[in-house]
Motif scaffolding. Sequence first.
Motif, short mmCIF file in Angstrom:
data_model
loop_
_atom_site.label_atom_id
_atom_site.label_comp_id
_atom_site.label_asym_id
_atom_site.label_seq_id
_atom_site.Cartn_x
_atom_site.Cartn_y
_atom_site.Cartn_z
N VAL A 22 0.85 -1.20 0.00
CA VAL A 22 0.00 0.00 0.00
C VAL A 22 0.88 1.25 0.00
O VAL A 22 0.61 2.21 -0.73
N ALA A 23 1.93 1.24 0.82
CA ALA A 23 2.83 2.40 0.85
C ALA A 23 3.46 2.63 -0.52
O ALA A 23 3.52 3.77 -1.01
N LYS A 24 3.91 1.56 -1.16
CA LYS A 24 4.53 1.71 -2.47
C LYS A 24 3.53 2.18 -3.52
O LYS A 24 3.89 2.96 -4.42
N ALA A 25 2.29 1.75 -3.42
CA ALA A 25 1.27 2.21 -4.35
C ALA A 25 1.01 3.70 -4.16
O ALA A 25 0.81 4.44 -5.14
N CYS A 26 1.01 4.16 -2.91
CA CYS A 26 0.89 5.61 -2.65
C CYS A 26 2.07 6.36 -3.24
O CYS A 26 1.90 7.42 -3.88
N HIS A 27 3.26 5.83 -3.05
CA HIS A 27 4.46 6.48 -3.58
C HIS A 27 4.38 6.60 -5.10
O HIS A 27 4.71 7.65 -5.67
N ALA A 28 3.94 5.54 -5.74
CA ALA A 28 3.86 5.56 -7.20
C ALA A 28 2.87 6.60 -7.70
O ALA A 28 3.00 7.10 -8.83
N ARG A 29 1.90 6.94 -6.87
CA ARG A 29 0.91 7.97 -7.23
C ARG A 29 1.30 9.35 -6.72
O ARG A 29 0.51 10.29 -6.79
N GLY A 30 2.50 9.47 -6.17
CA GLY A 30 2.99 10.79 -5.78
C GLY A 30 2.57 11.24 -4.40
O GLY A 30 2.45 12.45 -4.15
N VAL A 31 2.38 10.30 -3.48
CA VAL A 31 2.04 10.65 -2.09
C VAL A 31 3.02 9.92 -1.16
O VAL A 31 3.13 8.69 -1.20
N VAL A 32 3.72 10.69 -0.34
CA VAL A 32 4.69 10.12 0.59
C VAL A 32 3.98 9.73 1.88
O VAL A 32 3.44 10.57 2.60
N VAL A 33 3.92 8.42 2.15
CA VAL A 33 3.46 7.89 3.42
C VAL A 33 4.57 7.04 3.99
O VAL A 33 5.48 6.61 3.27
#
Length: 448
Positions: free
Chosen positions: A398-409
């Motif tokens: 999930v974190a990597k999917a957020c990163h790929a969409r331009g959101v740092v979690v």
Amino acid sequence: MTTFATGTDDTTRKRVLRTEIPGPRSRELQRRRADTVAAGVGSALPVYVTGADEGVLHDVDGNTLIDLGSGIAVTSVGNAAPEVVEPLRAQAAEFTHTCFMVTPYENYLAVCEELATLTPGEHEKRSALFNSGAEAVENAVKIARVATGRQAVVVFDHAYHGRTNLTMGMTAKSVPYKHGFGPFSSEIHRMPMSYPAWDATGGPEAARRVLDRIEKQIGGDQVAAVVIEPIQGEGGFVEPAAGFLPELSRWCAENGAVFVADEIQTGFCRTGTWFACEHEGVVPDLITTAKGIAGGMPLAAVTGRAEMMDSVPPGGLGGTYGGNPVACAAALGAIRAMRERDLAGAAGEIERRGLSRLRLLAQRSDRVLEARGRGAMLALELVGPDGHEPDPELTSRVAKACHARGVVVLTCGTHGNVLRLLPPLVIDPALFDEGLDVLEQSLFEQTG
């Protein structure tokens, strides 16, 4: 919705993806890094940053990412906030260093005066300034041992206190923080933490179990300090049940032990008050601070009761860079920004806006054990299809999917199964909402 741009429009505070994440220039830099930087220094997202603003990061490929990490709760007042940059520049133009232990300077005093005013309690206080949170915790233990003449230090399951030898011993999680680095300092005793998501025991009862174990296994008259994060950070954003902290504090006062609040991640408005222990009216004997204190400059502190702090003789505390004048100037600017912008109130608004959405998300997904948090310190704990076992693999995806969409979690937790959000306290509400949209989309994409 992501903005895909091709021109040179103003994207200062918008999420903009011009390339995949990480982009080609970031990947090139990552190859250079492999040749020069030790492998033990990790990065959650290998995107190389060229600039930052209130809630966004700009990378070398022209992308703009939503920042829900704040450099791990550091840039609470925003990145390169003018209240921080202007006094920092002015101080750097005058002098950058003398070492306070050689020739002192006024803004060190001013930071200590602010800490005496802001930290909980009306008692007379003293402070000592350092470079990092781990240094602050280590020095708090030194002070407690000298002040009490005792050696034993009590810490808790899921705790994180730093990467020095002593603070590694105080930290609970082995990999990656401790594995292979021992032996560690002696006289550190670990106790069970109140963890409401997994144990419904009330706070006072959970504390009494801990205190009974301390009495039987260590001896109350042997304890120098009880060191605890009022809300655990790396351990999973664990907020103990109400009454747990006050009961521990009461016991310390009755038994001559020092109650140390490690507020390195929770301090400086992060949880909706200046310090997290204020939520239950707890007044620590010593409080350690760092991270959000100086708007991105390295600074840390131990603040506490005057008689305890002054029990250490001259020369026993300090360090070459501790309380660097440029970092002190930045801290004074950051504290002014927090006060004038009411960033404690802003953190409360982030909680109201974010936690309600995360709880709705938890209701819709059986893979979310709990949505929790205080202020701008919010988390989702993820579990497997059985609804019980921690699921670090899902959390990572999930974190990597957020990163790929331009959101740092970020992720955290003893089991690596907690998604954590630490947005800057000045983030635009619409930008924060967009980040939550991406988190929700990423979660359901990964869980089907």
